[in-house]
Scaffold this motif. Structure first.
Motif, PDB file in Angstrom:
ATOM      1  N   GLY A  71       1.281  -1.179   0.093  1.00  5.34           N
ATOM      2  CA  GLY A  71       0.185  -0.164   0.215  1.00  5.34           C
ATOM      3  C   GLY A  71       0.739   1.515  -0.192  1.00  5.34           C
ATOM      4  O   GLY A  71       0.825   2.362  -0.540  1.00  5.34           O
ATOM      5  N   THR A  72       1.996   1.131   0.672  1.00  2.00           N
ATOM      6  CA  THR A  72       3.142   2.134   0.483  1.00  2.00           C
ATOM      7  C   THR A  72       3.718   2.417  -0.652  1.00  2.00           C
ATOM      8  O   THR A  72       4.455   3.802  -0.803  1.00  2.00           O
ATOM      9  CB  THR A  72       4.087   2.671   1.566  1.00  2.00           C
ATOM     10  N   PHE A  73       3.411   1.351  -2.001  1.00  2.00           N
ATOM     11  CA  PHE A  73       4.015   1.920  -3.709  1.00  2.00           C
ATOM     12  C   PHE A  73       3.112   1.750  -4.327  1.00  2.00           C
ATOM     13  O   PHE A  73       2.369   0.977  -4.385  1.00  2.00           O
ATOM     14  CB  PHE A  73       4.824   0.474  -3.068  1.00  2.00           C
ATOM     15  N   ASP A  74       3.556   2.489  -4.959  1.00  2.00           N
ATOM     16  CA  ASP A  74       3.029   2.779  -6.777  1.00  2.00           C
ATOM     17  C   ASP A  74       2.608   1.247  -7.796  1.00  2.00           C
ATOM     18  O   ASP A  74       2.101   1.376  -8.918  1.00  2.00           O
ATOM     19  CB  ASP A  74       3.451   3.365  -7.559  1.00  2.00           C
ATOM     20  N   ALA A  75       4.435   0.442  -7.181  1.00  2.00           N
ATOM     21  CA  ALA A  75       4.530  -0.482  -8.345  1.00  2.00           C
ATOM     22  C   ALA A  75       5.428  -1.160  -7.598  1.00  2.00           C
ATOM     23  O   ALA A  75       6.009  -0.808  -6.614  1.00  2.00           O
ATOM     24  CB  ALA A  75       4.932   0.257 -10.247  1.00  2.00           C
ATOM     25  N   LEU A  76       6.052  -2.412  -8.137  1.00  2.00           N
ATOM     26  CA  LEU A  76       7.121  -3.255  -7.982  1.00  2.00           C
ATOM     27  C   LEU A  76       7.135  -4.843  -9.594  1.00  2.00           C
ATOM     28  O   LEU A  76       6.722  -3.857 -10.265  1.00  2.00           O
ATOM     29  CB  LEU A  76       5.761  -5.075  -7.454  1.00  2.00           C
ATOM     30  N   VAL A  77       8.605  -4.046  -9.429  1.00  2.00           N
ATOM     31  CA  VAL A  77       9.738  -4.487 -10.327  1.00  2.00           C
ATOM     32  C   VAL A  77      10.788  -5.521  -9.700  1.00  2.00           C
ATOM     33  O   VAL A  77      10.634  -5.826  -8.658  1.00  2.00           O
ATOM     34  CB  VAL A  77      10.777  -3.886 -10.567  1.00  2.00           C
ATOM     35  N   LEU A  78      10.521  -6.681 -10.103  1.00  2.00           N
ATOM     36  CA  LEU A  78      10.935  -8.337 -10.184  1.00  2.00           C
ATOM     37  C   LEU A  78      12.361  -8.773 -10.602  1.00  2.00           C
ATOM     38  O   LEU A  78      11.718  -9.038 -12.352  1.00  2.00           O
ATOM     39  CB  LEU A  78       9.981  -9.425 -10.438  1.00  2.00           C
ATOM     40  N   PRO A  79      13.623  -8.711 -10.314  1.00  2.00           N
ATOM     41  CA  PRO A  79      14.407  -8.389 -11.517  1.00  2.00           C
ATOM     42  C   PRO A  79      14.667 -10.150 -11.297  1.00  2.00           C
ATOM     43  O   PRO A  79      13.734 -11.216 -10.448  1.00  2.00           O
ATOM     44  CB  PRO A  79      15.917  -7.837 -10.647  1.00  2.00           C
ATOM     45  N   GLY A  80      15.467 -10.467 -12.199  1.00  2.00           N
ATOM     46  CA  GLY A  80      15.472 -12.184 -12.570  1.00  2.00           C
ATOM     47  C   GLY A  80      16.854 -12.722 -12.055  1.00  2.00           C
ATOM     48  O   GLY A  80      17.339 -12.069 -10.903  1.00  2.00           O
ATOM     49  N   GLY A  81      16.911 -13.967 -12.266  1.00  2.00           N
ATOM     50  CA  GLY A  81      18.481 -14.469 -11.518  1.00  2.00           C
ATOM     51  C   GLY A  81      17.899 -15.783 -11.181  1.00  2.00           C
ATOM     52  O   GLY A  81      16.826 -15.770 -10.730  1.00  2.00           O
ATOM     53  N   VAL A  82      17.965 -17.216 -11.575  1.00  2.00           N
ATOM     54  CA  VAL A  82      17.638 -18.793 -11.069  1.00  2.00           C
ATOM     55  C   VAL A  82      17.598 -18.546  -9.566  1.00  2.00           C
ATOM     56  O   VAL A  82      16.335 -18.423  -8.686  1.00  2.00           O
ATOM     57  CB  VAL A  82      18.479 -19.601 -11.519  1.00  2.00           C
ATOM     58  N   LYS A 106      -2.384  -2.538  -8.920  1.00  2.00           N
ATOM     59  CA  LYS A 106      -0.926  -2.015  -9.064  1.00  2.00           C
ATOM     60  C   LYS A 106      -0.398  -2.446 -10.081  1.00  2.00           C
ATOM     61  O   LYS A 106       0.282  -3.425 -10.038  1.00  2.00           O
ATOM     62  CB  LYS A 106      -0.188  -1.991  -8.333  1.00  2.00           C
ATOM     63  N   PRO A 107       1.092  -1.835 -11.142  1.00  2.00           N
ATOM     64  CA  PRO A 107       1.873  -2.714 -12.099  1.00  2.00           C
ATOM     65  C   PRO A 107       2.102  -3.558 -11.092  1.00  2.00           C
ATOM     66  O   PRO A 107       3.524  -3.272 -10.354  1.00  2.00           O
ATOM     67  CB  PRO A 107       1.828  -0.996 -12.963  1.00  2.00           C
ATOM     68  N   VAL A 108       3.264  -4.204 -12.354  1.00  2.00           N
ATOM     69  CA  VAL A 108       4.196  -5.095 -11.850  1.00  2.00           C
ATOM     70  C   VAL A 108       4.904  -5.919 -12.840  1.00  2.00           C
ATOM     71  O   VAL A 108       4.123  -5.874 -14.133  1.00  2.00           O
ATOM     72  CB  VAL A 108       3.229  -6.830 -11.429  1.00  2.00           C
ATOM     73  N   ALA A 109       6.233  -5.275 -12.834  1.00  2.00           N
ATOM     74  CA  ALA A 109       7.503  -6.001 -14.609  1.00  2.00           C
ATOM     75  C   ALA A 109       7.843  -6.987 -13.757  1.00  2.00           C
ATOM     76  O   ALA A 109       8.723  -6.925 -11.772  1.00  2.00           O
ATOM     77  CB  ALA A 109       7.736  -4.444 -14.285  1.00  2.00           C
ATOM     78  N   ALA A 110       8.328  -7.991 -14.599  1.00  2.00           N
ATOM     79  CA  ALA A 110       8.845  -9.406 -14.149  1.00  2.00           C
ATOM     80  C   ALA A 110       9.387  -9.458 -14.787  1.00  2.00           C
ATOM     81  O   ALA A 110       9.330  -9.504 -16.763  1.00  2.00           O
ATOM     82  CB  ALA A 110       8.157 -10.337 -13.373  1.00  2.00           C
ATOM     83  N   ILE A 111      11.016 -10.247 -15.170  1.00  2.00           N
ATOM     84  CA  ILE A 111      12.170 -10.386 -16.043  1.00  2.00           C
ATOM     85  C   ILE A 111      12.366 -11.291 -15.670  1.00  2.00           C
ATOM     86  O   ILE A 111      13.333 -12.092 -14.438  1.00  2.00           O
ATOM     87  CB  ILE A 111      13.146  -8.875 -16.741  1.00  2.00           C
ATOM     88  N   CYS A 112      12.449 -11.901 -17.352  1.00  2.00           N
ATOM     89  CA  CYS A 112      13.557 -13.759 -16.698  1.00  2.00           C
ATOM     90  C   CYS A 112      12.905 -14.812 -15.967  1.00  2.00           C
ATOM     91  O   CYS A 112      11.462 -15.305 -16.416  1.00  2.00           O
ATOM     92  CB  CYS A 112      15.483 -13.384 -16.461  1.00  2.00           C
ATOM     93  N   HIS A 113      13.972 -14.916 -15.043  1.00  2.00           N
ATOM     94  CA  HIS A 113      13.442 -16.242 -13.741  1.00  2.00           C
ATOM     95  C   HIS A 113      11.919 -15.734 -13.051  1.00  2.00           C
ATOM     96  O   HIS A 113      11.354 -16.338 -12.264  1.00  2.00           O
ATOM     97  CB  HIS A 113      13.920 -16.916 -13.350  1.00  2.00           C
ATOM     98  N   ALA A 114      12.111 -14.777 -12.853  1.00  2.00           N
ATOM     99  CA  ALA A 114      11.013 -13.337 -11.592  1.00  2.00           C
ATOM    100  C   ALA A 114       9.656 -14.384 -12.020  1.00  2.00           C
ATOM    101  O   ALA A 114       9.529 -14.458 -10.913  1.00  2.00           O
ATOM    102  CB  ALA A 114      11.213 -12.606 -11.571  1.00  2.00           C
ATOM    103  N   PRO A 115       9.008 -14.356 -13.544  1.00  2.00           N
ATOM    104  CA  PRO A 115       7.539 -14.651 -13.416  1.00  2.00           C
ATOM    105  C   PRO A 115       7.049 -15.894 -12.728  1.00  2.00           C
ATOM    106  O   PRO A 115       6.350 -16.062 -12.230  1.00  2.00           O
ATOM    107  CB  PRO A 115       7.399 -15.288 -14.766  1.00  2.00           C
ATOM    108  N   TRP A 116       8.249 -17.109 -11.732  1.00  2.00           N
ATOM    109  CA  TRP A 116       7.877 -18.227 -10.993  1.00  2.00           C
ATOM    110  C   TRP A 116       7.986 -17.743  -9.746  1.00  2.00           C
ATOM    111  O   TRP A 116       6.729 -17.721  -9.326  1.00  2.00           O
ATOM    112  CB  TRP A 116       9.909 -18.544 -10.291  1.00  2.00           C
ATOM    113  N   LEU A 117       7.989 -16.084  -9.134  1.00  2.00           N
ATOM    114  CA  LEU A 117       7.096 -15.540  -8.452  1.00  2.00           C
ATOM    115  C   LEU A 117       5.600 -15.419  -8.394  1.00  2.00           C
ATOM    116  O   LEU A 117       5.099 -15.835  -7.906  1.00  2.00           O
ATOM    117  CB  LEU A 117       8.201 -14.264  -8.149  1.00  2.00           C
ATOM    118  N   LEU A 118       5.773 -14.909 -10.045  1.00  2.00           N
ATOM    119  CA  LEU A 118       4.070 -14.792 -10.236  1.00  2.00           C
ATOM    120  C   LEU A 118       3.118 -16.427  -9.982  1.00  2.00           C
ATOM    121  O   LEU A 118       1.980 -16.469  -9.582  1.00  2.00           O
ATOM    122  CB  LEU A 118       3.937 -14.098 -11.423  1.00  2.00           C
TER     123      LEU A 118
END
Length: 187
Positions: A71-82, A106-118
């Motif tokens: 609630g204190t953030f406007d968006a989330l970025v998830l960098p990758g890495g296995v 809220k917007p979420v951006a995930a790259i590479c292996h980060a979609p595992w978390l999604l």
């Protein structure tokens, strides 16, 4: 560009084993666009980056994920890495933190292996995504529509495959954060 994300608060969730360039390039670009960025992690103190299999730099953690509130953030970025993604998807507080961004549209951006978390957070059913190719089966099994593209945007959700996709990933991440909440960004 500096005012494009002025005042927007963006969390970067990661832990040891993060693919360093997938953190540093979006971090620097969002800061340059005016965003206020914070490194959130289940790891205390610092996070160790990697350049594929080689150890990289360390980065100071701003906030423990156990104390973080979406609630204190406007968006989330998830960098990758296995290693990063695998450890985060096993951390209940990290999974809950990710899920809460979707609950709040809220917007979420995930790259590479980060979609595992999604997939672990249960937020990809019916959504269009991409990822590092080895995650395709996991994401399809979680109900996602997977495609092999440099960037896929689905109502506030931005995903990309690998470091070479960073320019497209960053551009779309800035665009989606700038647009704000998306009604279709939901659990």
């Amino acid at each position: 560009m500096a005012a494009q994300l002025a005042g927007k608060k963006v969390a970067f969730l990661m832990t040891d084993g993060v693919e360093q360039v997938e953190f540093t390039e979006p971090w620097n670009a969002l800061r340059a666009a005016g965003a206020l960025v914070s490194l959130v992690s289940p790891t205390a103190g610092t996070v160790l980056g990697f350049d594929h299999r080689e150890k990289g730099d360390t980065f100071d953690v701003d906030l423990p994920v156990a104390d973080a509130d979406a609630g204190t953030f406007d968006a989330l970025v998830l960098p990758g890495g296995v290693v990063n993604a695998d450890h985060l998807r096993m951390d209940e507080a990290s999974v809950a933190f990710v899920r809460s961004f979707f609950e709040q549209h809220k917007p979420v951006a995930a790259i590479c292996h980060a979609p595992w978390l999604l997939a672990e957070a249960g937020v990809v059913r019916g959504r269009s995504v991409t990822s590092y190719p080895s995650l395709k089966t996991d994401l399809v099994n979680a109900g996602a529509h997977w495609s092999d593209e440099e960037v896929v945007v689905d109502q506030g959700l931005v995903t990309s495959r690998r470091p070479k996709d960073l320019p497209a990933f960053i551009a779309k991440t800035i665009e989606e954060i700038g647009e704000g909440e998306h009604a279709g960004q939901t659990v």
